[in-house]
Write a protein that holds these residues in place. Structure first.
Motif, mmCIF file in Angstrom:
data_model
loop_
_atom_site.group_PDB
_atom_site.id
_atom_site.type_symbol
_atom_site.label_atom_id
_atom_site.label_comp_id
_atom_site.label_asym_id
_atom_site.label_seq_id
_atom_site.Cartn_x
_atom_site.Cartn_y
_atom_site.Cartn_z
ATOM 1 N N THR A 34 -60.522 54.403 -34.546
ATOM 2 C CA THR A 34 -59.151 54.292 -35.052
ATOM 3 C C THR A 34 -58.993 54.857 -36.462
ATOM 4 O O THR A 34 -57.966 54.652 -37.099
ATOM 5 N N ARG A 126 -59.747 42.235 -27.035
ATOM 6 C CA ARG A 126 -58.312 42.456 -27.234
ATOM 7 C C ARG A 126 -57.840 41.783 -28.525
ATOM 8 O O ARG A 126 -57.108 42.380 -29.320
ATOM 9 N N ALA A 129 -59.265 43.630 -31.599
ATOM 10 C CA ALA A 129 -58.536 44.889 -31.798
ATOM 11 C C ALA A 129 -57.146 44.617 -32.364
ATOM 12 O O ALA A 129 -56.666 45.336 -33.251
ATOM 13 N N HIS A 130 -56.504 43.575 -31.875
ATOM 14 C CA HIS A 130 -55.167 43.206 -32.356
ATOM 15 C C HIS A 130 -55.217 42.818 -33.835
ATOM 16 O O HIS A 130 -54.403 43.279 -34.638
ATOM 17 N N GLY A 133 -55.782 45.822 -35.952
ATOM 18 C CA GLY A 133 -54.532 46.582 -36.065
ATOM 19 C C GLY A 133 -53.614 46.023 -37.139
ATOM 20 O O GLY A 133 -53.017 46.769 -37.916
ATOM 21 N N HIS A 140 -46.280 44.730 -34.274
ATOM 22 C CA HIS A 140 -46.174 44.787 -32.821
ATOM 23 C C HIS A 140 -45.291 45.955 -32.394
ATOM 24 O O HIS A 140 -44.325 46.284 -33.065
ATOM 25 N N MET A 144 -48.934 49.835 -32.245
ATOM 26 C CA MET A 144 -49.968 48.800 -32.222
ATOM 27 C C MET A 144 -50.683 48.802 -30.878
ATOM 28 O O MET A 144 -51.907 48.692 -30.820
ATOM 29 N N GLU A 145 -49.938 48.942 -29.802
ATOM 30 C CA GLU A 145 -50.550 48.959 -28.471
ATOM 31 C C GLU A 145 -51.509 50.133 -28.319
ATOM 32 O O GLU A 145 -52.602 49.982 -27.767
ATOM 33 N N GLU A 148 -54.617 49.327 -30.409
ATOM 34 C CA GLU A 148 -55.437 48.325 -29.721
ATOM 35 C C GLU A 148 -56.212 48.938 -28.561
ATOM 36 O O GLU A 148 -57.395 48.640 -28.371
ATOM 37 N N GLU A 149 -55.544 49.777 -27.792
ATOM 38 C CA GLU A 149 -56.196 50.393 -26.634
ATOM 39 C C GLU A 149 -57.358 51.283 -27.071
ATOM 40 O O GLU A 149 -58.443 51.228 -26.486
ATOM 41 N N ARG A 152 -60.166 48.975 -28.310
ATOM 42 C CA ARG A 152 -60.790 48.241 -27.208
ATOM 43 C C ARG A 152 -61.655 49.154 -26.344
ATOM 44 O O ARG A 152 -62.765 48.795 -25.952
#
Length: 162
Positions: A34, A126, A129-130, A133, A140, A144-145, A148-149, A152
């Protein structure tokens, strides 16, 4: 190079679905994937009582939660620097800038994994990672998704590569 500092004041780490010896590698992979390599992250392993106390003292919220995120200074600068590859950089004894602190409740992690019907290791990744982030400055939403992906997936790749 990234560094993870782990504190376990409740002696709850034995209940983590990922061994403490593997957590640093998981975080290093997440940070590398990231663009956050070169930062230090503090992780406190908590039970519900400790995280509820911190949640109320710091955020004014009552009760336990799964993970709390406390950015050190706001969003980090673009990183790694041009030409710097993951896994290279500062010596292990060199001070790294603090990205932020996370507090993870093992009790809530396990309860949520059960309630959501998810493997506890996946839910743990998860949540980590959240939290990462949030300390990286994301809120959110779609960005962010995606963050996170990526984090993860990198962590899963690290765990399956062994």
């Amino acid at each position: 190079m990234s560094r993870l500092l782990v504190d376990d004041p409740c002696r709850a780490a034995w209940r983590l679905p990922i061994a403490l010896r593997d957590i640093s590698g998981v975080f290093a992979a997440m940070q590398c994937a990231t663009g956050l390599e070169g930062f230090e992250v503090e992780l406190t392993i908590a039970d519900d009582a400790l995280i509820a106390m911190i949640n109320e003292e710091q955020l004014g919220c009552i009760g336990p939660t799964n993970i709390l995120s406390f950015p050190a200074y706001g969003a980090p600068p673009d990183y790694p620097a041009d030409g710097m590859e993951c896994g290279t950089g500062q010596d292990a004894h060199t001070s790294l800038p603090l990205l932020g602190s996370l507090v993870l409740s093992v009790d809530t992690l396990r309860r949520e994994a059960f309630l959501y019907g998810q493997p506890v290791q996946e839910h743990c990744l998860r949540l980590l990672a959240h939290g990462l982030g949030h300390i990286a400055g994301y809120d959110h939403g779609a960005e962010m998704e995606a963050f996170e992906e990526a984090a993860r997936e990198a962590a899963l790749a690290t765990r399956t590569a062994r």
